[in-house]
Design an enzyme around this catalytic site. Structure first.
Site, mmCIF file in Angstrom:
data_model
loop_
_atom_site.group_PDB
_atom_site.id
_atom_site.type_symbol
_atom_site.label_atom_id
_atom_site.label_comp_id
_atom_site.label_asym_id
_atom_site.label_seq_id
_atom_site.Cartn_x
_atom_site.Cartn_y
_atom_site.Cartn_z
ATOM 1 N N TYR A 178 82.826 50.711 104.987
ATOM 2 C CA TYR A 178 82.099 50.583 106.414
ATOM 3 C C TYR A 178 81.936 48.975 106.835
ATOM 4 O O TYR A 178 81.562 48.835 107.925
ATOM 5 C CB TYR A 178 80.792 51.408 106.145
ATOM 6 C CG TYR A 178 80.654 52.636 106.539
ATOM 7 C CD1 TYR A 178 81.385 53.792 105.962
ATOM 8 C CD2 TYR A 178 79.646 53.255 107.607
ATOM 9 C CE1 TYR A 178 81.284 55.039 106.288
ATOM 10 C CE2 TYR A 178 79.884 54.588 107.851
ATOM 11 C CZ TYR A 178 80.608 55.615 107.244
ATOM 12 O OH TYR A 178 80.573 56.846 107.461
ATOM 13 N N LYS A 229 87.482 57.798 93.589
ATOM 14 C CA LYS A 229 89.096 58.114 93.659
ATOM 15 C C LYS A 229 89.659 57.029 92.599
ATOM 16 O O LYS A 229 90.575 56.458 93.082
ATOM 17 C CB LYS A 229 89.387 58.116 95.166
ATOM 18 C CG LYS A 229 90.734 58.406 95.558
ATOM 19 C CD LYS A 229 90.989 59.875 95.426
ATOM 20 C CE LYS A 229 92.366 60.167 95.533
ATOM 21 N NZ LYS A 229 92.730 61.791 95.297
ATOM 22 N N ASP A 261 88.409 64.479 96.024
ATOM 23 C CA ASP A 261 88.927 65.634 96.375
ATOM 24 C C ASP A 261 88.630 66.760 95.643
ATOM 25 O O ASP A 261 88.241 67.875 96.433
ATOM 26 C CB ASP A 261 90.720 65.544 96.643
ATOM 27 C CG ASP A 261 91.102 64.865 95.166
ATOM 28 O OD1 ASP A 261 90.450 64.500 94.311
ATOM 29 O OD2 ASP A 261 92.363 64.923 95.079
ATOM 30 N N ASP A 285 79.129 60.178 103.073
ATOM 31 C CA ASP A 285 78.938 60.664 104.290
ATOM 32 C C ASP A 285 79.968 61.881 104.754
ATOM 33 O O ASP A 285 79.210 62.936 105.140
ATOM 34 C CB ASP A 285 79.934 59.497 105.338
ATOM 35 C CG ASP A 285 79.877 59.951 106.555
ATOM 36 O OD1 ASP A 285 78.751 60.229 107.341
ATOM 37 O OD2 ASP A 285 80.976 59.814 107.647
ATOM 38 N N ASP A 289 78.016 66.026 104.820
ATOM 39 C CA ASP A 289 77.894 66.927 105.643
ATOM 40 C C ASP A 289 78.406 68.022 105.214
ATOM 41 O O ASP A 289 78.056 69.518 105.533
ATOM 42 C CB ASP A 289 79.057 66.363 106.849
ATOM 43 C CG ASP A 289 78.579 65.614 108.000
ATOM 44 O OD1 ASP A 289 77.435 65.051 107.756
ATOM 45 O OD2 ASP A 289 79.199 65.663 109.179
#
Ligand code: IPM
Ligand code: MG
Length: 422
Positions: A178, A229, A261, A285, A289
């Protein structure tokens, strides 16, 4: 009350390293000399879309719950996001950041909308939110997701999978892709346009968020899953190495690592395996959700963003929902007929913001009792069967944003009557 929104079996208190928890910061009128009334200055940032509607509800709830605990709020409303762009030409005016920094806590509604979608990056509403997070240095974002017994049927997952889920995503909020540089647009050797960003983490950034996560897990069920990751990204390799090192300070916490993942898949397959999750800005983020839908609706999830000092920032994790802002909760056939009447009624769920106000009380001001009042009132309102459209199920009472606010206020007041009568 059937369940507590305390979200943890053991009462959760924010990591003690956070000075923002301490209600005794300098320069603020915290406690009047002549009475027991405590006074706090709160910056309200309604923002865009459904933001103003949900903030208005949360403000009323804060006032009433606070008054029961001898707390008085002074609110200052400031523009941010698209609202600020329209008013001042920038998404985070200096005055807004200054007011936020000077207050005891900041409550934000939502930002963004179609109107500003094609703006250049520095003129996007979202840029204002990122500048605010960076300006307040709130690097630790706590996003609890628990399935309330009252809403288990609103989950898109099977009841036996969703029931009892109680997890906390600890998202790094002021670093990673970000904010990483270099970033921008350019052209490659073939003359094609390219866009690029940088996922970068320094040791200190990983160490401090890891400590917050370990402290958080310690107040919960003692399990921490670090999501990265590390099979592909160097920034994730360092992340995993540092989290593993910091774990030596927390031998009582059971640490595991998971690739993002796989974590996305496991969250849907068996969400109860998770207690506390710590992850970087972008994975947090996305996963938060995803976690929200396990609980029934993104319209229910609050968040707290905390730094080492200074005021915390509290916001629902949902966006500005421009498609439902200011709409009436009517059947679509009726909606056409009501088209001219819709502007003053609304269908947003204000509960994520109301619960963010509870987090503000708990983590931002250390006002645990007032926080519990709000959380109990939300549960009571749901138990009495009231639902906004996003969490509606057959047999329940469908109401709009303002009415939901009124019902929560009734529940706060009924606690007082119950206390007076007992
Ligand atoms: C969130 C939002 C923001 C984010 C957007 C609005 C910039 O999605 O708080 O989760 O990406 O952090
Ligand atoms: Mg998001």
């Amino acid at each position: 009350m059937a369940a507590s929104l305390q979200l943890n079996p053991k009462p959760f208190r924010a990591p003690f390293c956070f000075q923002s928890l301490s209600p005794q910061k300098g320069g603020k009128i915290r406690c009047s000399a002549t009475s027991t009334t405590k006074r706090y200055n709160i910056t309200l940032l309604p923002g865009d879309g459904i933001g103003p509607e949900v903030i208005s509800v949360a403000k009323d709830v804060l006032n009433v719950a606070g008054s029961h605990e001898g707390i008085e709020f002074r609110f200052q409303e400031m523009p941010v996001g698209g609202a600020a762009l329209d008013l001042t030409g920038v998404p985070l005016p200096d005055e807004t950041l200054l007011a936020a920094k000077r207050s005891d806590a900041v409550l934000l509604g939502a930002i963004g909308g179609y109107k500003w979608d094609s703006n250049e990056k520095h003129l996007k509403p979202e840029t204002g939110l990122l500048q605010l997070r960076a300006g307040l240095e709130v690097f630790a974002n706590l996003r609890p997701a628990s399935v309330l017994p009252q809403l288990v049927d609103s989950s898109t997952l099977k009841k036996e999978v969703a029931e009892g889920v109680d997890l906390m995503v600890v998202r790094e909020l002021t670093g990673g892709i970000y904010f990483g540089k270099p970033r921008g647009f350019s052209t490659n050797q073939k003359g094609e346009e390219i866009g690029f960003n940088t996922e970068v983490y320094a040791t200190f950034e990983i160490d401090r968020i890891a400590r917050v996560a370990f402290e958080t897990a310690r107040k919960r069920r003692g399990k921490l899953c670090s999501v990265d990751k590390a099979n592909v990204l160097e920034a994730s390799m360092l992340w995993r190495k540092r989290v593993t090192t910091i774990a030596l300070e927390y031998p009582d916490i059971e640490l595991s690592h998971m690739y993002v993942d796989n974590a996305a898949m496991q969250l849907i397959r068996d969400p109860k395996q998770f207690d506390t999750i710590v992850t970087n800005n972008i994975f947090g983020d996305i996963l938060s959700d995803e976690a929200s839908m396990i609980t029934g609706s993104i319209g229910m999830l609050p968040s707290a963003s905390l730094g080492e000092s200074g005021p915390g920032l509290f916001e629902p994790i949902h966006g500005s929902a421009p498609d439902i802002a200011g709409q009436i909760e009517v059947h679509s056939v009726l909606r056409a007929a009501c088209f001219l009447l819709v502007d003053n009624v609304n269908k947003a769920n204000p509960l994520a913001t109301v619960l963010s106000a509870a987090m503000l009380l708990r983590y931002g001001l250390g006002e645990e009792n007032a926080a519990k009042r709000i959380e109990s009132a939300v549960l009571d309102t749901l138990t009495r069967g009231f639902r906004t459209g996003d969490i509606y199920s057959t047999g329940k009472k469908l109401i709009g944003c303002k009415d939901m606010g009124e019902e929560v206020l009734k529940s706060v007041d009924s606690q007082r009557s119950a206390a007076v009568m007992s």
